[in-house]
Design an enzyme around this catalytic site. Structure first.
Site, PDB file in Angstrom:
ATOM      1  N   GLU A   1      13.749 -11.496  -9.743  1.00  0.00           N
ATOM      2  CA  GLU A   1      12.461 -11.678  -9.080  1.00  0.00           C
ATOM      3  C   GLU A   1      11.934 -10.307  -8.696  1.00  0.00           C
ATOM      4  OE1 GLU A   1      13.226 -16.070  -7.109  1.00  0.00           O
ATOM      5  OE2 GLU A   1      13.393 -14.309  -5.833  1.00  0.00           O
TER       6      GLU A   1
ATOM      7  N   ARG B   1      -0.329   0.009   9.669  1.00  0.00           N
ATOM      8  CA  ARG B   1       0.273  -0.716   8.549  1.00  0.00           C
ATOM      9  C   ARG B   1       0.878  -2.001   9.076  1.00  0.00           C
ATOM     10  NH1 ARG B   1      -1.944   0.838   3.872  1.00  0.00           N
ATOM     11  NH2 ARG B   1      -1.704   3.073   3.490  1.00  0.00           N
TER      12      ARG B   1
ATOM     13  N   ALA C   1      -3.990   7.931  -0.120  1.00  0.00           N
ATOM     14  CA  ALA C   1      -3.386   7.248  -1.260  1.00  0.00           C
ATOM     15  C   ALA C   1      -4.134   5.953  -1.522  1.00  0.00           C
ATOM     16  CB  ALA C   1      -1.912   6.956  -0.977  1.00  0.00           C
TER      17      ALA C   1
ATOM     18  N   GLU D   1      -9.992   8.114  -4.407  1.00  0.00           N
ATOM     19  CA  GLU D   1      -9.341   7.810  -3.129  1.00  0.00           C
ATOM     20  C   GLU D   1      -9.535   8.947  -2.126  1.00  0.00           C
ATOM     21  OE1 GLU D   1      -8.082   5.095  -1.936  1.00  0.00           O
ATOM     22  OE2 GLU D   1      -7.949   3.890  -3.744  1.00  0.00           O
TER      23      GLU D   1
ATOM     24  N   GLU E   1     -11.560   7.926   1.238  1.00  0.00           N
ATOM     25  CA  GLU E   1     -10.806   7.852   2.484  1.00  0.00           C
ATOM     26  C   GLU E   1     -11.041   9.035   3.417  1.00  0.00           C
ATOM     27  OE1 GLU E   1      -6.682   7.047   1.741  1.00  0.00           O
ATOM     28  OE2 GLU E   1      -7.117   5.068   0.904  1.00  0.00           O
TER      29      GLU E   1
ATOM     30  N   GLU F   1     -14.516  -2.139   3.334  1.00  0.00           N
ATOM     31  CA  GLU F   1     -14.918  -2.905   4.509  1.00  0.00           C
ATOM     32  C   GLU F   1     -13.746  -3.228   5.433  1.00  0.00           C
ATOM     33  OE1 GLU F   1     -16.591  -7.303   4.877  1.00  0.00           O
ATOM     34  OE2 GLU F   1     -18.027  -5.942   3.898  1.00  0.00           O
TER      35      GLU F   1
ATOM     36  N   GLU G   1     -10.937  -1.418   5.741  1.00  0.00           N
ATOM     37  CA  GLU G   1     -10.108  -0.228   5.875  1.00  0.00           C
ATOM     38  C   GLU G   1     -10.502   0.554   7.129  1.00  0.00           C
ATOM     39  OE1 GLU G   1      -8.428   2.728   2.459  1.00  0.00           O
ATOM     40  OE2 GLU G   1     -10.575   2.371   2.461  1.00  0.00           O
TER      41      GLU G   1
END
Length: 193
Positions: A39, A69, A81, A97, A101, A143, A145
């Site tokens: 898996e 996070r 990132a 990015e 950011e 939106e 972030e």
């Protein structure tokens, strides 16, 4: 590659298909002829950028982010990132990015390398890029972030890595490469873009 280590998929089943991650279950034939279940998470890949502000005295400051996070319930200190968009080249993703950011764009880019953060259960790879010749501009966050952009002198950042304040894997890997470059052990191939 030794055939005594290869596993071959004999059946594949998608368990979950989300916005970013997909969960897969494969039945594989082992080198000894037996079968087993594997898996894993299918991920499109990502980039991490080490943005370097070079000061007149030769010192470096690094552009970093603080972001909450959810899976670890912590605000993390990280390099910029993000994941690759479908069909996007890694450099284009790194440029996008960085701009989205942090608001910065870079005149020069150097590819450091690629690593797989969790080979036991994910197809994810992260491509590491260095950026310099930075020019500040406007950010364009998604939106959903929310992050803070900050700069830290190289030594202060490295101290935070040494003391365990920085625990994000991609940021620690990039810090290792950064140390090698700063020490002159690795010489980046800077390209004007």
């Amino acid at each position: 590659m030794s055939k005594t280590l290869l596993e071959t998929a004999v059946h594949r089943e998608e368990l979950y298909h989300g916005k970013i991650l997909h969960l897969q279950r494969d039945t594989v034939e082992l080198p000894n002829g037996q079968t087993a279940i594997r898996e894993y998470v299918v991920h499109p890949g990502a980039v991490v950028i080490v943005p370097i502000l070079e000061r007149e005295d030769g010192s470096w400051e690094l552009v970093l982010e603080r972001q909450y996070r959810y899976p670890v319930a912590k605000v993390m200190l990280e390099f910029p990132a993000g994941k690759l968009d479908h069909g996007e080249e890694c450099l284009a993703s790194a440029q996008r990015e960085l701009r989205e950011e942090t608001g910065y764009s870079a005149a020069e880019w150097a590819h450091a390398g690629l690593f797989h953060p969790v080979v036991a259960y994910s197809t994810e790879f992260i491509d590491v890029w260095f950026a310099r010749g930075l020019t500040a501009g406007d950010r364009d966050l998604d939106e959903e972030e929310f992050l803070e952009v900050l700069t830290l002198p190289l030594e202060e950042f490295l101290d935070q890595c040494r003391t365990g304040s920085v625990t994000d894997g991609k940021t620690l890997i990039a810090a290792h490469w950064l140390l090698q470059i700063r020490a002159g052990a690795w010489v980046p191939d800077w390209q004007r873009v």
